[in-house]
Scaffold this motif. Structure first.
Motif, short mmCIF file in Angstrom:
data_model
loop_
_atom_site.label_atom_id
_atom_site.label_comp_id
_atom_site.label_asym_id
_atom_site.label_seq_id
_atom_site.Cartn_x
_atom_site.Cartn_y
_atom_site.Cartn_z
N PHE A 51 6.69 -12.87 -36.29
CA PHE A 51 5.64 -12.11 -35.28
C PHE A 51 5.43 -13.20 -34.12
O PHE A 51 5.07 -14.06 -33.64
N TRP A 88 3.32 -12.18 -32.04
CA TRP A 88 1.87 -12.72 -31.35
C TRP A 88 0.57 -13.46 -32.76
O TRP A 88 -0.22 -13.94 -32.45
N MET A 89 2.18 -13.69 -33.43
CA MET A 89 1.32 -15.03 -34.86
C MET A 89 1.37 -16.73 -34.48
O MET A 89 2.59 -16.53 -33.93
N GLU A 147 0.56 -18.96 -38.11
CA GLU A 147 -0.48 -17.83 -39.50
C GLU A 147 0.96 -16.97 -39.67
O GLU A 147 1.25 -16.18 -40.64
#
Lengths: 277, 257
Positions: A106, A108-109, A113
């Motif tokens: 991902f 955005w992580m 995360e």
């Protein structure tokens, strides 16, 4: 299902008969997949059947367009087969970790995360999953990148994160769709070795789709060789090479297997080329 | 790279100083008519005086209309955009209205809205909100739509519920396009606010522009224009900052679009 096994003189440790008594962890029976197309329906898969024991590493190879990825999606439960069924040793589908060729992480992580995502979905408290992910990142050599975003990493590093996330999640079933397909040859060797190492430690059931025959033989306990479209299983090949394996040291033994598989695949690959012009 | 960039900035600064310097000299020496092209220092003087006087109030009115319009237009657009992106049924039922209303220049609705809503703030805010609505809606919708199926598959395979997919995949994944929508909506709201103020408002920067034309106070005209330019630049800078904070994973380049 066609089920021939290739035996080589050099090795022959596990016999299929001994394992036949064990309950399979994953069984696909009579799977078919048909897509509606402009010029009539397209049959992607036809009467696919096989079973995989727990802790086994099984690769699926085949000419492009043979439905390897469709098969993986059906096993993952992301797509329904037109006919047939997938069943698991337990009653319901176990936790599954999916690894893709390139953009599975991902954006955005951060690395940590991303690694912790599987644990997060299982409801593990933030501090605990963070600690586990940091520890895992250090072991994978990602220590200095834990707070970086995937954009800031090389493709190889991103794949490390993607694979690490799957193992860290603790899911008993890992499905990988050409995870090393976008890597250069040398990075691929390093990551193959790493994958073998983590897999040997944890022994998850892995279904691994690839078009690289050497990779399939190096990593797997068994290789399912598929035919061109509609995809069927042409042969179920047991790889009886002792582990730990090394792609360069065991080159000669690996090549015996790949040569055999190539003979199975070549006609389909050639006719596939002819169709597409 | 940074070196060349700063060199480019130096050149730009040099050109600007030269241009304004020449303007100043020309205006003061009578080469340019000081009535129609007052010297930059005169304009700055007027701007300072007017800001100390009533111009701050007008500025506040304009900004109030911009924010009010965004609140009334962009916020519902954001919610509707998500609803359309997540539900094909919602999209199918809203699409015809969007296709029919989007191409209308929103300013053209002002007279009709004044008939329907009366003379006052209501028709102005409605027009500004309508201007902000569509860019926000269409960009949010695109933002939800362009999320990679791979990410949804991965989340689902790890056992994510629909709510978790929304919170951890769809919301963050759509942020870049939502930010683009917000930037376009804000610019359009600002533009529309100035325009409606020129059409019969008694306060706001647009009204001041119109007044300075009617009274031929060209120095005030330039002063208000300068203020508008400064606000425009500040809005862009603020939104870039918001993008860096809200979406730190975007590259500098993407964040600046």
């Amino acid at each position: 299902m066609v089920s021939g096994t290739l035996r080589t003189a050099s090795a022959g440790r596990t016999s299929p008969e001994a394992s036949a008594t064990e309950t399979p962890a994953l069984t696909c029976s009579h799977l078919s997949a048909v897509y509606p197309g402009r010029q009539g329906d397209v049959q992607a898969l036809r009467d696919i059947g096989f079973s995989i024991r727990d802790r086994e590493f099984v690769s699926i190879v085949g000419p492009s367009g043979c439905g390897k990825s469709t098969l993986l999606r059906i096993i993952a439960g992301l797509q329904q087969p037109t006919a047939g069924s997938v069943s698991f040793g337990g009653a319901s589908r176990p936790g599954t970790g999916l690894v893709f060729q390139e953009h599975g992480t991902f954006p955005w992580m951060t690395v940590v995360e991303n690694l912790a995502f599987g644990l997060e979905m299982q409801g593990m408290p933030r501090d605990e999953r963070q600690a586990r992910a940091l520890d895992y990142a250090n072991r994978l050599g990602l220590g200095q990148f834990v707070h970086a975003f995937p954009r800031e990493l090389s493709v190889g590093m991103r794949q490390r994160v993607d694979i690490g996330r799957a193992f860290l999640s603790g899911a008993p079933l890992l499905l990988m769709d050409e995870p090393f397909g976008a890597l250069d040859a040398q990075t691929r060797w390093v990551l193959q070795e790493e994958l073998l190492r983590i897999w040997l430690e944890s022994r998850k059931l892995v279904v691994f789709v690839t078009h690289d025959l050497d990779e399939a033989v190096l990593l797997s306990d068994r290789v399912l060789v598929m035919s061109g479209r509609p995809g069927t299983i042409r042969q179920d090949v047991s790889i009886d090479l002792p582990r730990p394996r090394d792609s360069r040291r065991d080159h000669a033994a690996i090549r015996e297997y790949t040569w055999h598989m190539w003979q199975l695949l070549e006609p389909d690959v050639r006719s596939g080329l002819a169709i597409k012009g | 790279m940074t070196h060349r960039l700063s060199e480019g900035r130096r050149t730009a600064a040099f050109v600007a100083v030269a241009l304004f310097g020449a303007w100043e000299v020309a205006s003061r020496s009578g080469g340019l008519s000081p009535t129609f092209m007052p010297a930059p220092t005169t304009v700055l003087g007027t701007l300072g005086r007017e800001l100390a006087g009533g111009l701050v109030g007008h500025l506040a009115m304009t900004m109030g209309r911009v924010f009010g319009g965004l609140l009334l237009g962009a916020v519902p657009a954001l919610l509707l955009g998500f609803a359309m992106g997540l539900s094909p049924a919602v999209q199918r039922s809203v699409d015809p209205f969007v296709s029919a209303l989007h191409p209308i220049p929103k300013l053209a609705l002002l007279p009709l809205l004044m008939v329907l809503l009366g003379i006052g703030e209501a028709p102005r805010l409605t027009v500004i909100a309508a201007g902000a609505f569509f860019p926000m809606l269409l960009n949010t919708l695109t933002g939800v739509r362009q999320i990679s199926g791979v990410h949804i598959d991965v989340a689902r395979s790890y056992g994510a519920t629909n709510k978790q997919i929304l919170r951890r995949v769809i919301l963050p994944g759509s942020v870049p396009m939502v930010l683009t929508g917000l930037r376009l909506a804000t610019n359009l709201a600002f533009l529309t606010a100035i325009a409606v103020e020129m059409l019969g408002a008694s306060d706001g920067l647009g009204a001041q522009l119109w007044l300075s034309w009617q009274t031929l106070r060209v120095d005030l005209l330039f002063a208000v224009l300068t203020l508008i330019a400064v606000i425009g630049v500040s809005i862009s800078a603020g939104l870039r900052l918001l993008a860096r904070r809200g979406a730190p994973w975007l590259s500098e380049h993407t964040a600046q679009i």
